[in-house]
Design a protein around this motif. Structure first.
Motif, mmCIF file in Angstrom:
data_model
loop_
_atom_site.group_PDB
_atom_site.id
_atom_site.type_symbol
_atom_site.label_atom_id
_atom_site.label_comp_id
_atom_site.label_asym_id
_atom_site.label_seq_id
_atom_site.Cartn_x
_atom_site.Cartn_y
_atom_site.Cartn_z
ATOM 1 N N VAL A 128 0.873 -1.173 0.000
ATOM 2 C CA VAL A 128 0.000 0.000 0.000
ATOM 3 C C VAL A 128 0.906 1.217 0.000
ATOM 4 O O VAL A 128 1.837 1.305 0.805
ATOM 5 C CB VAL A 128 -0.910 0.042 1.250
ATOM 6 C CG1 VAL A 128 -1.764 1.301 1.238
ATOM 7 C CG2 VAL A 128 -1.778 -1.200 1.334
ATOM 8 N N SER A 129 0.672 2.149 -0.897
ATOM 9 C CA SER A 129 1.518 3.341 -0.918
ATOM 10 C C SER A 129 0.731 4.572 -1.354
ATOM 11 O O SER A 129 -0.192 4.483 -2.167
ATOM 12 C CB SER A 129 2.733 3.151 -1.844
ATOM 13 O OG SER A 129 2.326 2.955 -3.183
ATOM 14 N N LEU A 130 1.102 5.688 -0.766
ATOM 15 C CA LEU A 130 0.671 7.003 -1.224
ATOM 16 C C LEU A 130 1.912 7.624 -1.837
ATOM 17 O O LEU A 130 2.893 7.888 -1.146
ATOM 18 C CB LEU A 130 0.156 7.848 -0.056
ATOM 19 C CG LEU A 130 -1.007 7.269 0.742
ATOM 20 C CD1 LEU A 130 -1.308 8.153 1.942
ATOM 21 C CD2 LEU A 130 -2.237 7.133 -0.134
ATOM 22 N N LYS A 131 1.873 7.847 -3.129
ATOM 23 C CA LYS A 131 3.084 8.279 -3.828
ATOM 24 C C LYS A 131 2.709 9.056 -5.080
ATOM 25 O O LYS A 131 1.846 8.624 -5.847
ATOM 26 C CB LYS A 131 3.918 7.043 -4.220
ATOM 27 C CG LYS A 131 5.244 7.345 -4.895
ATOM 28 C CD LYS A 131 5.965 6.039 -5.178
ATOM 29 C CE LYS A 131 7.328 6.275 -5.815
ATOM 30 N NZ LYS A 131 8.023 4.990 -6.116
ATOM 31 N N GLY A 132 3.346 10.205 -5.257
ATOM 32 C CA GLY A 132 3.097 10.984 -6.466
ATOM 33 C C GLY A 132 1.666 11.477 -6.595
ATOM 34 O O GLY A 132 1.195 11.731 -7.693
ATOM 35 N N GLY A 133 0.968 11.595 -5.461
ATOM 36 C CA GLY A 133 -0.412 12.044 -5.519
ATOM 37 C C GLY A 133 -1.414 10.945 -5.833
ATOM 38 O O GLY A 133 -2.576 11.227 -6.133
ATOM 39 N N TRP A 134 -0.962 9.682 -5.768
ATOM 40 C CA TRP A 134 -1.833 8.538 -6.050
ATOM 41 C C TRP A 134 -1.850 7.592 -4.861
ATOM 42 O O TRP A 134 -0.887 7.493 -4.109
ATOM 43 C CB TRP A 134 -1.330 7.761 -7.267
ATOM 44 C CG TRP A 134 -1.344 8.530 -8.542
ATOM 45 C CD1 TRP A 134 -0.428 9.470 -8.952
ATOM 46 C CD2 TRP A 134 -2.301 8.443 -9.591
ATOM 47 N NE1 TRP A 134 -0.763 9.961 -10.186
ATOM 48 C CE2 TRP A 134 -1.910 9.348 -10.603
ATOM 49 C CE3 TRP A 134 -3.453 7.676 -9.776
ATOM 50 C CZ2 TRP A 134 -2.630 9.510 -11.778
ATOM 51 C CZ3 TRP A 134 -4.169 7.837 -10.947
ATOM 52 C CH2 TRP A 134 -3.759 8.744 -11.930
ATOM 53 N N LEU A 135 -2.935 6.858 -4.729
ATOM 54 C CA LEU A 135 -3.007 5.718 -3.821
ATOM 55 C C LEU A 135 -2.832 4.469 -4.661
ATOM 56 O O LEU A 135 -3.552 4.269 -5.647
ATOM 57 C CB LEU A 135 -4.359 5.681 -3.105
ATOM 58 C CG LEU A 135 -4.715 4.364 -2.378
ATOM 59 C CD1 LEU A 135 -3.726 4.085 -1.257
ATOM 60 C CD2 LEU A 135 -6.140 4.415 -1.857
ATOM 61 N N GLN A 136 -1.864 3.638 -4.293
ATOM 62 C CA GLN A 136 -1.634 2.398 -5.028
ATOM 63 C C GLN A 136 -1.696 1.221 -4.057
ATOM 64 O O GLN A 136 -1.070 1.234 -3.012
ATOM 65 C CB GLN A 136 -0.273 2.411 -5.731
ATOM 66 C CG GLN A 136 -0.020 1.170 -6.579
ATOM 67 C CD GLN A 136 1.163 1.344 -7.514
ATOM 68 O OE1 GLN A 136 1.246 2.332 -8.247
ATOM 69 N NE2 GLN A 136 2.081 0.408 -7.490
#
Length: 226
Positions: A158-166
């Motif tokens: 789970v990551s919040l990165k570059g303005g996205w939730l992945q």
């Protein structure tokens, strides 16, 4: 009568039959997966790639990318994952990285180096954070966001990165119900983040192509040969 079964030709014939059954099972699984993804895309007005397991468009008003990818170094460790990506629409700074730490990725007995902390013991135990700004901290610590973040700890990543939730999970859903289930909790988290964030100028929420300007973890999803 049994001697023929255990003869070289009998063993070869048995192996061929077994191989054919395995291939037929895999073919049927792939067919069901593709049919489920096509039905899901049609139900939500999304587009699906012709030659890849990749769906994108706006899901309940939010830009979405759903695809498959390969993870692992190779051999038995190489496996397929389903990757879900949701646009946070400028609710968090693009340089913020918040990533779930999987226990299997940690070296036993080794401490994980930390430069930034959220100040919440449970979140700090589960996530690595970089680029934490004063604007992002209260959004992450919002009770609704916090609860939903911790609720996703069971996923591979789970990551919040570059303005996205992945969000990633192992395997490929083979039913529309499984796809809806995969999306439910991450979509609730994305909505909680945008609701907890302060109002932002319109210029920060300009929609970009789903593959552009938002680097994915490891390989680009959507390619079974990555």
């Amino acid at each position: 009568m049994l001697s023929g079964v255990f003869s070289p030709l009998g063993i070869l014939a048995s192996l061929l039959v077994l191989g054919a059954l395995v291939l037929a099972t895999l073919f049927e699984l792939k067919r069901r997966q593709r049919a489920a993804w096509e039905a899901f895309a049609k139900a939500h007005g999304l587009s699906i790639a012709e030659r890849r397991m990749e769906v994108q468009g706006r899901y309940q008003g939010r830009p979405l990318l759903l695809a498959t990818g390969k993870r692992g170094a190779g051999g038995k460790k190489r496996h397929t994952v389903t990757v879900l990506r949701l646009d946070l629409e400028g609710a968090l700074p693009a340089d913020l990285l918040l990533e779930h730490e999987r226990p299997e990725d940690k070296i036993p007995g080794a401490a994980t180096p930390r430069e930034e902390m959220l100040g919440d013991a449970e979140l700090d135990a589960a996530f690595q954070v970089e680029g934490l700004s004063p604007e992002a901290r209260p959004v992450i610590l919002d009770p609704g966001v916090r609860q939903r973040l911790l609720g996703l700890k069971g996923h591979r990543r789970v990551s919040l990165k570059g303005g996205w939730l992945q969000v990633e999970q192992r395997g490929v859903p083979a039913s529309t119900t499984a796809l809806e289930t995969l999306l439910r909790a991450p979509h609730d988290l994305a909505r909680a983040i945008t609701e907890a964030a302060p109002a932002l100028p319109a210029s920060t929420t300009v929609e970009a192509p789903l593959h552009a300007g938002a680097p994915l973890d490891e390989e680009l999803p959507g390619s079974e040969h990555a």
